[in-house]
Write a protein that holds these residues in place. Structure first.
Motif, PDB file in Angstrom:
ATOM      1  N   GLY A  35       0.806  -1.217   0.000  1.00 60.54           N
ATOM      2  CA  GLY A  35       0.000   0.000   0.000  1.00 60.54           C
ATOM      3  C   GLY A  35       0.837   1.263   0.000  1.00 60.54           C
ATOM      4  N   THR A  36       0.138   2.412  -0.083  1.00 59.49           N
ATOM      5  CA  THR A  36       0.830   3.688  -0.241  1.00 59.49           C
ATOM      6  C   THR A  36       1.642   4.088   0.992  1.00 59.49           C
ATOM      7  OG1 THR A  36      -1.213   4.840   0.403  1.00 59.49           O
ATOM      8  CG2 THR A  36      -0.809   4.547  -1.953  1.00 59.49           C
ATOM      9  N   ASN A  73       1.230  10.920  -6.396  1.00 61.95           N
ATOM     10  CA  ASN A  73       1.113   9.778  -7.293  1.00 61.95           C
ATOM     11  C   ASN A  73       1.844  10.100  -8.592  1.00 61.95           C
ATOM     12  OD1 ASN A  73      -0.648   8.434  -5.513  1.00 61.95           O
ATOM     13  ND2 ASN A  73      -2.442   9.421  -6.423  1.00 61.95           N
ATOM     14  N   SER A 110     -11.938   6.293  -6.885  1.00 65.34           N
ATOM     15  CA  SER A 110     -11.840   6.300  -5.421  1.00 65.34           C
ATOM     16  C   SER A 110     -11.189   7.599  -4.981  1.00 65.34           C
ATOM     17  CB  SER A 110     -11.029   5.097  -4.935  1.00 65.34           C
ATOM     18  OG  SER A 110      -9.726   5.120  -5.471  1.00 65.34           O
ATOM     19  N   GLY A 140     -10.453  10.217  -1.293  1.00 63.93           N
ATOM     20  CA  GLY A 140     -10.565  10.479   0.134  1.00 63.93           C
ATOM     21  C   GLY A 140     -11.320  11.779   0.333  1.00 63.93           C
ATOM     22  N   GLU A 171     -12.453   7.501   3.061  1.00 65.61           N
ATOM     23  CA  GLU A 171     -12.153   6.873   1.775  1.00 65.61           C
ATOM     24  C   GLU A 171     -13.428   6.344   1.132  1.00 65.61           C
ATOM     25  OE1 GLU A 171      -9.364   6.688   0.039  1.00 65.61           O
ATOM     26  OE2 GLU A 171      -8.204   7.796   1.530  1.00 65.61           O
ATOM     27  N   ASN A 230      -3.750  12.360  -2.827  1.00 66.23           N
ATOM     28  CA  ASN A 230      -2.452  11.839  -2.384  1.00 66.23           C
ATOM     29  C   ASN A 230      -1.303  12.810  -2.643  1.00 66.23           C
ATOM     30  OD1 ASN A 230      -2.918   9.522  -0.964  1.00 66.23           O
ATOM     31  ND2 ASN A 230      -2.532   8.125  -2.670  1.00 66.23           N
ATOM     32  N   SER A 247      -5.292  -6.801   2.652  1.00 70.00           N
ATOM     33  CA  SER A 247      -5.494  -5.376   2.896  1.00 70.00           C
ATOM     34  C   SER A 247      -4.213  -4.585   2.609  1.00 70.00           C
ATOM     35  CB  SER A 247      -5.943  -5.148   4.340  1.00 70.00           C
ATOM     36  OG  SER A 247      -7.182  -5.773   4.575  1.00 70.00           O
ATOM     37  N   GLU A 248      -4.327  -3.266   2.666  1.00 69.38           N
ATOM     38  CA  GLU A 248      -3.186  -2.394   2.410  1.00 69.38           C
ATOM     39  C   GLU A 248      -3.121  -1.293   3.464  1.00 69.38           C
ATOM     40  OE1 GLU A 248      -2.819  -0.987  -1.630  1.00 69.38           O
ATOM     41  OE2 GLU A 248      -3.892  -2.724  -2.415  1.00 69.38           O
ATOM     42  N   TYR A 303      -2.649   2.645   4.003  1.00 70.26           N
ATOM     43  CA  TYR A 303      -2.856   3.848   3.194  1.00 70.26           C
ATOM     44  C   TYR A 303      -2.344   5.095   3.913  1.00 70.26           C
ATOM     45  CZ  TYR A 303      -5.950   0.882   0.418  1.00 70.26           C
ATOM     46  OH  TYR A 303      -6.469  -0.128  -0.368  1.00 70.26           O
ATOM     47  N   LYS A 359      -4.964   7.160   6.000  1.00 73.74           N
ATOM     48  CA  LYS A 359      -5.318   6.524   7.274  1.00 73.74           C
ATOM     49  C   LYS A 359      -4.227   6.765   8.323  1.00 73.74           C
ATOM     50  CE  LYS A 359      -6.752   2.071   9.269  1.00 73.74           C
ATOM     51  NZ  LYS A 359      -5.742   1.975  10.310  1.00 73.74           N
TER      52      LYS A 359
END
Length: 294
Positions: free
Chosen positions: A97-98, A117, A161, A163, A177, A206, A235-236, A238, A241
């Motif tokens: 994930g990010t 990104n 998607s 946020g 999100e 992002n 899962s990732e 983020y 989060k």
């Protein structure tokens, strides 16, 4: 100042590695326009997070183009890059994930940095505003989000998607999100929840401004994440989060910095034509040199 670009995605909806698509008038990658905008606003360290199979190509590609005084680190986001003393024995193909992408740069960044990104275009003013914020907050622990309006970040070719942010004044309160946002008349609808939005909400694209304290927080979260086998399988982690947890714990403040510019992305292959046209138009208007690098 450091700019970190996340370029380790797979481009599943785009159909190929969009980070390396030649969208510019002279075959430039989209990330090259962001790097150019950053350099023009005083950034002098570029960090790119990519896949192992792309590292050498990307390092060679950028070193031939960037000025000699610009520091460059092209790093690999690895599934095996885990906090000391932890392990993962399951099967997993997707990156972590990010937030893990950002954590990959923990050994090469020791000051304030911006995160973007690699496959998004953020607009020249966004980099100026980010640089101004970093200079004004170099010695405190204030983070920032370079914000955009929801209605300006949609695709006509499918759901996206985003946020969705709750903002009070210039303070970020939370990020929610939403994974399937589409235009719905003069509103925006989330197909998952059924929620409706006006379109004037701030959203995270992002483009974050962080301090090195985030690395310790990500590592702590990653340890908890790995301890849960179910999370570790699919899962990732983020960035929004992680930052939101730091914010809610009172560890940081997060400001919203207006981008004052236009954003576009290439989520779907059908977004490509629009991206090529915009970059051509901006180049013809003299906003970018052609070729981009001398």
């Amino acid at each position: 100042m450091t700019l970190l670009l996340m370029a380790a995605g797979s481009g599943s909806r785009y159909g190929k590695l969009k980070q390396f698509d030649d969208l510019g008038p002279r075959g430039e990658f989209l990330m090259e326009f962001g790097i150019s905008d950053a350099l023009n606003n005083g950034f002098d360290h570029i960090v790119v997070i990519t896949k192992e199979e792309n590292q050498k190509f990307l390092d060679d590609h950028l070193r031939k183009r960037l000025p000699a005084n610009i520091k460059l680190d092209v790093l690999v986001q690895k599934l095996t890059d885990l906090p000391h003393g932890t392990s993962f024995s399951g099967e997993r193909q997707k990156p972590w994930g990010t937030a893990h992408a950002v954590w990959t740069a923990r050994n090469v960044i020791d000051g304030p940095f911006a995160v973007i990104n690699a496959d998004d275009f953020y607009g020249q003013s966004a980099y100026k505003n980010a640089a101004d914020f970093i200079r004004a907050h170099r010695n405190d622990n204030t983070f920032a989000l370079v914000g955009y309006m929801l209605r300006d970040t949609l695709s006509t070719h499918g759901s996206v998607s985003r946020g969705v942010c709750q903002v009070e004044g210039d303070n970020l309160l939370s990020v929610d999100e939403r994974l399937k946002l589409e235009p719905d008349g003069d509103k925006v609808k989330d197909l998952d929840s059924g929620n409706s939005y006006s379109g004037d909400e701030h959203v995270s694209m992002n483009f974050w401004i962080c301090k090195p304290s985030i690395f310790e927080k990500i590592e702590s979260e990653f340890r908890t994440f790995l301890a849960d086998k179910e999370l570790g399988m699919k899962s990732e982690l983020y960035i929004p989060k992680t930052i939101q947890e730091m914010l809610q714990a009172g560890e940081i403040e997060v400001k919203v910095v207006p981008s004052e510019g236009d954003w576009f992305g290439v989520t779907y292959s059908s977004d490509r034509e629009n991206a090529v046209a915009i970059l051509q138009e901006k180049t013809e208007a003299g906003k970018y040199d052609s070729p981009l690098w001398k």
